[in-house]
Design a protein around this motif. Structure first.
Motif, PDB file in Angstrom:
ATOM      1  N   THR A  49       0.825  -1.215   0.000  1.00  0.00           N
ATOM      2  CA  THR A  49       0.000   0.000   0.000  1.00  0.00           C
ATOM      3  C   THR A  49       0.857   1.263   0.000  1.00  0.00           C
ATOM      4  OG1 THR A  49      -0.114  -0.132   2.420  1.00  0.00           O
ATOM      5  CG2 THR A  49      -1.919  -1.117   1.168  1.00  0.00           C
ATOM      6  N   ILE A  50       2.074   1.187   0.545  1.00  0.00           N
ATOM      7  CA  ILE A  50       2.935   2.370   0.537  1.00  0.00           C
ATOM      8  C   ILE A  50       3.334   2.719  -0.891  1.00  0.00           C
ATOM      9  CG2 ILE A  50       5.165   3.281   1.277  1.00  0.00           C
ATOM     10  CD1 ILE A  50       4.911   1.636   3.808  1.00  0.00           C
ATOM     11  N   ALA A  88     -15.737   4.250   5.081  1.00  0.00           N
ATOM     12  CA  ALA A  88     -15.250   4.995   3.913  1.00  0.00           C
ATOM     13  C   ALA A  88     -13.993   4.373   3.319  1.00  0.00           C
ATOM     14  CB  ALA A  88     -14.980   6.439   4.314  1.00  0.00           C
ATOM     15  N   GLY A  89     -13.551   3.240   3.879  1.00  0.00           N
ATOM     16  CA  GLY A  89     -12.377   2.570   3.350  1.00  0.00           C
ATOM     17  C   GLY A  89     -11.062   3.122   3.856  1.00  0.00           C
ATOM     18  N   TYR A  90     -11.102   3.816   4.989  1.00  0.00           N
ATOM     19  CA  TYR A  90      -9.895   4.399   5.558  1.00  0.00           C
ATOM     20  C   TYR A  90      -9.450   3.645   6.810  1.00  0.00           C
ATOM     21  CZ  TYR A  90      -9.856   8.535   2.572  1.00  0.00           C
ATOM     22  OH  TYR A  90      -9.769   9.382   1.485  1.00  0.00           O
ATOM     23  N   THR A  91      -8.143   3.595   7.000  1.00  0.00           N
ATOM     24  CA  THR A  91      -7.553   3.028   8.208  1.00  0.00           C
ATOM     25  C   THR A  91      -7.186   4.158   9.156  1.00  0.00           C
ATOM     26  OG1 THR A  91      -6.639   1.161   6.977  1.00  0.00           O
ATOM     27  CG2 THR A  91      -5.650   1.632   9.117  1.00  0.00           C
ATOM     28  N   LEU A  92      -7.372   3.923  10.457  1.00  0.00           N
ATOM     29  CA  LEU A  92      -7.113   4.946  11.460  1.00  0.00           C
ATOM     30  C   LEU A  92      -5.769   4.699  12.139  1.00  0.00           C
ATOM     31  CD1 LEU A  92      -8.519   7.385  12.869  1.00  0.00           C
ATOM     32  CD2 LEU A  92      -9.255   5.765  14.635  1.00  0.00           C
ATOM     33  N   LEU A  93      -4.941   5.742  12.198  1.00  0.00           N
ATOM     34  CA  LEU A  93      -3.706   5.706  12.978  1.00  0.00           C
ATOM     35  C   LEU A  93      -3.923   6.555  14.222  1.00  0.00           C
ATOM     36  CD1 LEU A  93      -0.874   6.108  10.294  1.00  0.00           C
ATOM     37  CD2 LEU A  93      -1.834   4.018  11.254  1.00  0.00           C
ATOM     38  N   GLU A 104       1.727  16.753  21.794  1.00  0.00           N
ATOM     39  CA  GLU A 104       0.755  16.912  20.717  1.00  0.00           C
ATOM     40  C   GLU A 104       1.432  17.333  19.417  1.00  0.00           C
ATOM     41  OE1 GLU A 104      -2.690  20.134  19.803  1.00  0.00           O
ATOM     42  OE2 GLU A 104      -2.803  19.146  21.761  1.00  0.00           O
ATOM     43  N   LEU A 105       2.353  18.270  19.496  1.00  0.00           N
ATOM     44  CA  LEU A 105       3.082  18.706  18.305  1.00  0.00           C
ATOM     45  C   LEU A 105       3.883  17.548  17.715  1.00  0.00           C
ATOM     46  CD1 LEU A 105       4.058  20.875  16.342  1.00  0.00           C
ATOM     47  CD2 LEU A 105       5.858  21.450  17.996  1.00  0.00           C
ATOM     48  N   ALA A 106       4.553  16.781  18.561  1.00  0.00           N
ATOM     49  CA  ALA A 106       5.341  15.644  18.078  1.00  0.00           C
ATOM     50  C   ALA A 106       4.456  14.612  17.396  1.00  0.00           C
ATOM     51  CB  ALA A 106       6.097  15.004  19.241  1.00  0.00           C
ATOM     52  N   VAL A 107       3.268  14.388  17.954  1.00  0.00           N
ATOM     53  CA  VAL A 107       2.327  13.422  17.385  1.00  0.00           C
ATOM     54  C   VAL A 107       1.831  13.896  16.021  1.00  0.00           C
ATOM     55  CG1 VAL A 107      -0.062  12.645  17.637  1.00  0.00           C
ATOM     56  CG2 VAL A 107       1.565  12.299  19.507  1.00  0.00           C
ATOM     57  N   VAL A 108       1.470  15.170  15.928  1.00  0.00           N
ATOM     58  CA  VAL A 108       0.976  15.720  14.662  1.00  0.00           C
ATOM     59  C   VAL A 108       2.058  15.623  13.588  1.00  0.00           C
ATOM     60  CG1 VAL A 108       0.300  17.870  13.511  1.00  0.00           C
ATOM     61  CG2 VAL A 108      -0.761  17.227  15.679  1.00  0.00           C
ATOM     62  N   GLN A 113       4.298  12.899   8.775  1.00  0.00           N
ATOM     63  CA  GLN A 113       5.442  12.236   8.145  1.00  0.00           C
ATOM     64  C   GLN A 113       5.105  10.816   7.679  1.00  0.00           C
ATOM     65  OE1 GLN A 113       8.390  12.620  11.221  1.00  0.00           O
ATOM     66  NE2 GLN A 113       8.551  14.841  10.945  1.00  0.00           N
ATOM     67  N   ARG A 114       4.072  10.248   8.273  1.00  0.00           N
ATOM     68  CA  ARG A 114       3.627   8.921   7.846  1.00  0.00           C
ATOM     69  C   ARG A 114       2.599   9.005   6.719  1.00  0.00           C
ATOM     70  NH1 ARG A 114       5.953   8.500  12.406  1.00  0.00           N
ATOM     71  NH2 ARG A 114       6.757   6.544  13.258  1.00  0.00           N
ATOM     72  N   ARG A 115       2.464  10.193   6.155  1.00  0.00           N
ATOM     73  CA  ARG A 115       1.687  10.413   4.938  1.00  0.00           C
ATOM     74  C   ARG A 115       0.197  10.117   5.125  1.00  0.00           C
ATOM     75  NH1 ARG A 115       4.397  10.958   0.291  1.00  0.00           N
ATOM     76  NH2 ARG A 115       2.701  10.005  -0.900  1.00  0.00           N
ATOM     77  N   VAL A 116      -0.353  10.423   6.303  1.00  0.00           N
ATOM     78  CA  VAL A 116      -1.797  10.295   6.453  1.00  0.00           C
ATOM     79  C   VAL A 116      -2.462  11.303   5.533  1.00  0.00           C
ATOM     80  CG1 VAL A 116      -1.654   9.441   8.830  1.00  0.00           C
ATOM     81  CG2 VAL A 116      -1.855  11.910   8.408  1.00  0.00           C
ATOM     82  N   ASP A 117      -3.665  10.971   5.083  1.00  0.00           N
ATOM     83  CA  ASP A 117      -4.381  11.877   4.189  1.00  0.00           C
ATOM     84  C   ASP A 117      -4.945  13.087   4.916  1.00  0.00           C
ATOM     85  OD1 ASP A 117      -3.816  10.148   2.151  1.00  0.00           O
ATOM     86  OD2 ASP A 117      -5.789   9.202   2.112  1.00  0.00           O
TER      87      ASP A 117
END
Length: 349
Positions: A49-50, A88-93, A104-108, A113-117
């Motif tokens: 998928t990547i 909707a066919g999406y996976t949740l991280l 919170e900033l580090a998480v965002v 960086q993991r290319r979430v939509d």
């Protein structure tokens, strides 16, 4: 690791045919499709998928940054979001912010960086916080959940001011003149709005604000327990309590039990947030119930709309909670729950 070429060799078809079966990009006869599927299972091939995301520009993943471990209200929100995203066919991280602005900033950043939509965020800061600045600067599709902190973003939450005013006015209508509030963590938009609602309810009832009766429970059970002890130790202690979330309600009830204070015989209590076992407390808790599943589902739909149209005007959605009238306030329960807002004259207690 098996490749698409391995699948094609086992199935006796071209690599392009395997690709069309996997991606649904062209019609393939059913018998051929089945041969390819059998070959996929036989080889143990896993679709990369990547690699696909590099071509399509979409990973079909949504990042959720939320304080999910310490607050079971948010755990229910996570469940609703995951369900709607899956439809909707999406996976949740999922990443836990621990309600800490630095974390919170580090998480965002990590989710981006993991290319979430897109990102769903229950921010622990204000409109000028660094996490919101990061999302805005990089143009990351984002929706603020529960805490409507900035109209620069799409955001969905619950109405807080009027429902808390209703809870406060309800206690005043029962004859309480010393009404305390266990407020949430300082700096959270929901905490500020519910504190405003408390003050509004006092004013409507003609009661003066006594600052000593507003104590922060920092949105957790332990600090709420301590806050109740401080309030009951006053020379003129409160006879009723408004508690600003369900986690703090647990702490308040624990404090009352430890101190031998009966609810509602000695003090009345109402709470913002309903939870699964509120019906099973003794007494049953009078609460303002948030539409948790609708908040989560609405947040996902708004994010997908934002991903599809990045230029659309940001939207703020405030959903109405419901007044669950039970016994902890000191009066008999009503047979039917009432809407928290808007409040008509015929609905006021």
């Amino acid at each position: 690791m098996a490749t698409m070429a391995d699948v094609a060799r086992v199935a006796g078809v071209s690599v392009s045919t395997v690709s069309h079966v996997i991606n649904g990009t062209r019609f393939v006869k059913e018998e051929t499709r089945q041969v390819v599927m059998d070959a996929i299972h036989a080889t143990g091939y896993t679709h990369n998928t990547i690699a696909k995301s590099l071509v399509s520009g979409s990973t079909h993943t949504i990042g959720l940054a939320i304080s999910a471990i310490t607050n079971f209200y948010f755990a229910d929100i996570v469940s609703a979001i995951e369900t709607e995203a899956g439809k909707a066919g999406y996976t949740l991280l999922l990443a836990d912010t621990h309600d800490d602005p630095g974390a919170e900033l580090a998480v965002v950043e990590a989710l981006h960086q993991r290319r979430v939509d897109g990102v769903l965020l229950a921010t622990s800061g204000g409109p000028r916080g660094r996490p919101l600045g990061y999302l805005a600067e990089l143009g990351v599709p984002a929706v603020l959940v529960d805490r409507c902190a900035s109209d620069r973003f799409d955001q969905v939450g619950v109405a807080n001011v009027e429902p808390t005013a209703l809870l406060t006015a309800h206690l005043a209508g029962l004859g309480h003149g010393r009404i305390a509030m266990i407020s949430g963590r300082t700096g959270l938009r929901t905490s500020d709005e519910r504190a405003e609602g408390y003050r509004t309810g006092l004013a409507r009832a003609g009661l003066d604000l006594d600052e000593r009766l507003t104590v922060s429970g920092w949105s957790n059970a332990e600090d709420a327990d301590t806050a109740v002890g401080r309030l009951l130790a006053l020379a003129d202690p409160p006879t009723a309590f408004v508690v600003a979330n369900n986690h703090m309600t647990i702490g308040a009830m624990r404090a009352f039990g430890r101190l031998g204070v009966r609810v509602p015989e000695d003090v009345a209590l109402v709470s913002f947030d309903d939870f699964e076992w509120a019906e099973h407390f003794r007494p049953r808790l009078t609460t303002m119930a948030q539409p948790i599943h609708e908040i989560g589902a609405r947040a996902v739909r708004m994010l997908l709309d934002r991903i599809g149209d990045p230029r659309r005007t940001p939207e703020t959605v405030r959903l109405d909670p419901s007044f669950r009238h039970r016994e902890s306030c000191g009066c008999p329960p009503e047979p039917v729950s009432r809407r928290g807002v808007p409040i008509g004259d015929d609905e006021r207690p």
